[in-house]
Design a protein around this motif. Sequence first.
Motif, PDB file in Angstrom:
ATOM      1  N   ALA A 111       0.812  -1.216   0.000  1.00 28.16           N
ATOM      2  CA  ALA A 111       0.000   0.000   0.000  1.00 28.16           C
ATOM      3  C   ALA A 111       0.848   1.270   0.000  1.00 28.16           C
ATOM      4  CB  ALA A 111      -0.927  -0.004   1.218  1.00 28.16           C
ATOM      5  N   GLY A 112       2.093   1.168   0.430  1.00 27.70           N
ATOM      6  CA  GLY A 112       2.924   2.352   0.561  1.00 27.70           C
ATOM      7  C   GLY A 112       3.628   2.718  -0.732  1.00 27.70           C
ATOM      8  N   ALA A 113       3.785   4.021  -0.973  1.00 29.14           N
ATOM      9  CA  ALA A 113       4.514   4.513  -2.140  1.00 29.14           C
ATOM     10  C   ALA A 113       5.942   4.855  -1.746  1.00 29.14           C
ATOM     11  CB  ALA A 113       3.811   5.737  -2.717  1.00 29.14           C
ATOM     12  N   ARG A 114       6.858   4.720  -2.692  1.00 30.62           N
ATOM     13  CA  ARG A 114       8.264   5.016  -2.439  1.00 30.62           C
ATOM     14  C   ARG A 114       8.814   5.887  -3.563  1.00 30.62           C
ATOM     15  NH1 ARG A 114      10.656  -0.633   0.245  1.00 30.62           N
ATOM     16  NH2 ARG A 114       8.913  -0.934   1.684  1.00 30.62           N
ATOM     17  N   ILE A 115      10.064   6.288  -3.421  1.00 23.88           N
ATOM     18  CA  ILE A 115      10.678   7.251  -4.328  1.00 23.88           C
ATOM     19  C   ILE A 115      11.893   6.611  -5.007  1.00 23.88           C
ATOM     20  CG2 ILE A 115      11.693   9.559  -4.523  1.00 23.88           C
ATOM     21  CD1 ILE A 115       8.822   9.617  -3.634  1.00 23.88           C
ATOM     22  N   VAL A 116      12.083   6.934  -6.287  1.00 19.42           N
ATOM     23  CA  VAL A 116      13.286   6.503  -7.000  1.00 19.42           C
ATOM     24  C   VAL A 116      14.443   7.377  -6.524  1.00 19.42           C
ATOM     25  CG1 VAL A 116      14.408   6.234  -9.238  1.00 19.42           C
ATOM     26  CG2 VAL A 116      11.965   5.736  -8.990  1.00 19.42           C
ATOM     27  N   GLY A 117      15.448   6.766  -5.932  1.00 23.30           N
ATOM     28  CA  GLY A 117      16.568   7.518  -5.375  1.00 23.30           C
ATOM     29  C   GLY A 117      17.716   7.711  -6.353  1.00 23.30           C
ATOM     30  N   GLU A 118      18.106   6.636  -7.061  1.00 23.33           N
ATOM     31  CA  GLU A 118      19.225   6.709  -8.004  1.00 23.33           C
ATOM     32  C   GLU A 118      18.886   5.943  -9.274  1.00 23.33           C
ATOM     33  OE1 GLU A 118      23.401   6.495  -6.046  1.00 23.33           O
ATOM     34  OE2 GLU A 118      22.116   5.245  -4.780  1.00 23.33           O
ATOM     35  N   ARG A 119      19.536   6.337 -10.364  1.00 23.44           N
ATOM     36  CA  ARG A 119      19.416   5.612 -11.626  1.00 23.44           C
ATOM     37  C   ARG A 119      20.809   5.184 -12.054  1.00 23.44           C
ATOM     38  NH1 ARG A 119      17.468   8.922 -16.668  1.00 23.44           N
ATOM     39  NH2 ARG A 119      19.700   9.368 -16.768  1.00 23.44           N
ATOM     40  N   ASP A 125      22.530  -6.709 -12.691  1.00 20.98           N
ATOM     41  CA  ASP A 125      23.056  -5.351 -12.832  1.00 20.98           C
ATOM     42  C   ASP A 125      22.006  -4.360 -12.324  1.00 20.98           C
ATOM     43  OD1 ASP A 125      25.477  -6.066 -13.817  1.00 20.98           O
ATOM     44  OD2 ASP A 125      25.053  -5.565 -15.913  1.00 20.98           O
ATOM     45  N   PRO A 126      22.381  -3.392 -11.483  1.00 18.06           N
ATOM     46  CA  PRO A 126      21.392  -2.460 -10.933  1.00 18.06           C
ATOM     47  C   PRO A 126      20.825  -1.535 -12.004  1.00 18.06           C
ATOM     48  CG  PRO A 126      23.605  -1.778 -10.313  1.00 18.06           C
ATOM     49  CD  PRO A 126      23.743  -3.123 -10.977  1.00 18.06           C
ATOM     50  N   ILE A 127      19.552  -1.240 -11.886  1.00 18.23           N
ATOM     51  CA  ILE A 127      18.891  -0.286 -12.794  1.00 18.23           C
ATOM     52  C   ILE A 127      18.550   0.998 -12.044  1.00 18.23           C
ATOM     53  CG2 ILE A 127      16.908   0.109 -14.285  1.00 18.23           C
ATOM     54  CD1 ILE A 127      16.782  -2.868 -14.786  1.00 18.23           C
ATOM     55  N   VAL A 128      17.780   0.887 -10.979  1.00 23.07           N
ATOM     56  CA  VAL A 128      17.456   2.044 -10.136  1.00 23.07           C
ATOM     57  C   VAL A 128      17.416   1.579  -8.684  1.00 23.07           C
ATOM     58  CG1 VAL A 128      16.114   3.268 -11.908  1.00 23.07           C
ATOM     59  CG2 VAL A 128      14.962   1.677 -10.352  1.00 23.07           C
ATOM     60  N   SER A 129      17.504   2.532  -7.775  1.00 21.19           N
ATOM     61  CA  SER A 129      17.265   2.252  -6.359  1.00 21.19           C
ATOM     62  C   SER A 129      15.963   2.921  -5.956  1.00 21.19           C
ATOM     63  CB  SER A 129      18.414   2.759  -5.490  1.00 21.19           C
ATOM     64  OG  SER A 129      18.444   4.179  -5.479  1.00 21.19           O
ATOM     65  N   ILE A 130      15.218   2.269  -5.092  1.00 21.45           N
ATOM     66  CA  ILE A 130      13.936   2.786  -4.612  1.00 21.45           C
ATOM     67  C   ILE A 130      14.013   2.881  -3.093  1.00 21.45           C
ATOM     68  CG2 ILE A 130      11.457   2.360  -4.463  1.00 21.45           C
ATOM     69  CD1 ILE A 130      11.620   0.900  -7.088  1.00 21.45           C
ATOM     70  N   ILE A 131      13.683   4.056  -2.557  1.00 20.12           N
ATOM     71  CA  ILE A 131      13.830   4.294  -1.124  1.00 20.12           C
ATOM     72  C   ILE A 131      12.492   4.682  -0.505  1.00 20.12           C
ATOM     73  CG2 ILE A 131      16.265   4.933  -1.291  1.00 20.12           C
ATOM     74  CD1 ILE A 131      15.442   7.850  -1.245  1.00 20.12           C
ATOM     75  N   ASP A 132      12.363   4.362   0.762  1.00 23.42           N
ATOM     76  CA  ASP A 132      11.195   4.739   1.553  1.00 23.42           C
ATOM     77  C   ASP A 132      11.627   5.835   2.518  1.00 23.42           C
ATOM     78  OD1 ASP A 132       8.971   5.015   3.097  1.00 23.42           O
ATOM     79  OD2 ASP A 132       8.893   2.945   3.818  1.00 23.42           O
ATOM     80  N   ILE A 133      11.196   7.076   2.247  1.00 24.32           N
ATOM     81  CA  ILE A 133      11.590   8.201   3.098  1.00 24.32           C
ATOM     82  C   ILE A 133      10.396   8.735   3.882  1.00 24.32           C
ATOM     83  CG2 ILE A 133      13.584   8.882   1.720  1.00 24.32           C
ATOM     84  CD1 ILE A 133      11.850  10.942   0.334  1.00 24.32           C
ATOM     85  N   GLY A 134       9.375   7.880   4.056  1.00 23.38           N
ATOM     86  CA  GLY A 134       8.259   8.269   4.907  1.00 23.38           C
ATOM     87  C   GLY A 134       8.723   8.529   6.328  1.00 23.38           C
ATOM     88  N   SER A 135       9.708   7.773   6.759  1.00 18.93           N
ATOM     89  CA  SER A 135      10.386   8.032   8.029  1.00 18.93           C
ATOM     90  C   SER A 135      11.866   7.749   7.823  1.00 18.93           C
ATOM     91  CB  SER A 135       9.826   7.163   9.156  1.00 18.93           C
ATOM     92  OG  SER A 135      10.010   5.785   8.859  1.00 18.93           O
ATOM     93  N   LEU A 136      12.699   8.435   8.592  1.00 20.50           N
ATOM     94  CA  LEU A 136      14.143   8.332   8.428  1.00 20.50           C
ATOM     95  C   LEU A 136      14.788   7.756   9.681  1.00 20.50           C
ATOM     96  CD1 LEU A 136      14.902  11.782   6.745  1.00 20.50           C
ATOM     97  CD2 LEU A 136      14.523   9.582   5.627  1.00 20.50           C
ATOM     98  N   THR A 137      15.951   7.207   9.488  1.00 23.00           N
ATOM     99  CA  THR A 137      16.755   6.708  10.599  1.00 23.00           C
ATOM    100  C   THR A 137      18.017   7.550  10.696  1.00 23.00           C
ATOM    101  OG1 THR A 137      15.948   4.446  10.339  1.00 23.00           O
ATOM    102  CG2 THR A 137      18.000   4.738  11.550  1.00 23.00           C
ATOM    103  N   ALA A 138      18.209   8.154  11.864  1.00 23.34           N
ATOM    104  CA  ALA A 138      19.436   8.912  12.118  1.00 23.34           C
ATOM    105  C   ALA A 138      20.445   7.983  12.771  1.00 23.34           C
ATOM    106  CB  ALA A 138      19.151  10.108  13.016  1.00 23.34           C
TER     107      ALA A 138
END
Length: 241
Positions: free
Chosen positions: A156-164, A176-189
């Motif tokens: 159900a959650g949406a995420r963001i493309v971080g790198e290509r 071989d990597p194509i893109v990275s997808i990150i969840d920035i709804g909450s962050l870890t310090a």
Amino acid sequence: APVRTEMIRDVALFTGSLYPKSSIVVAPKVAGRLEKLMVDIGDTVKSGDLIAVLEDAEYAQQAEQARAELRVAEANMEESRRNRETEQKELQRVQELREKKIASESESDSARARYDVQEARYKVAVAQVEQRAAALKATEVRLSYTRIAASWDDAAGARIVGERFADAGAMLRSNDPIVSIIDIGSLTAVVHVIERDYSKIRIGQKAAITADAFPGRVVEGTITRIAPLLKESSRQARVEM
């Protein structure tokens, strides 16, 4: 001065980094030329969204060949089934004649042998059909791998493309990597504390977090994990908030 009781605060300042809640790298399971890339840096994606498409002509041809081989195997199985039925009827006829003392024992044995041969051939034909069906399924699975979709547990959650990492037209190997997808709804310090301060850190402690990207803004964090050891090289322990 009069004696009074007050709170003494022991505040330590640490420098660390912010990390996404989760980060995944989208990569192909098979090799091929990257035909289409559907997303770019900063795009929002959901689980199941199509990320990229590989050139599939070779895999489609393999699947079509596997279907043709399956049809040939099914035709052979049908022919073997009919031959077995014919020999079965012949065997029954000879056995009935044998009971009436018309057919000889050698004729009965010969009919039984022919039926056994056709029964064995039919079993081989059935096994070949199963083998070709499994091969077709394998080629279809490889063909499906040319369409690369995002997938994670929290559908159900949406995420963001971080790198290509690749562009359309690039030749990719498996994984071989194509893109990275990150969840920035909450962050870890993440900070690293030295041995002197390690004993003062506790799970559940509050922390005030600031970032250069948001000057003047203070976010409250909570310590959730503390490494059970200090690295020998730096004498520091990882702490997550």
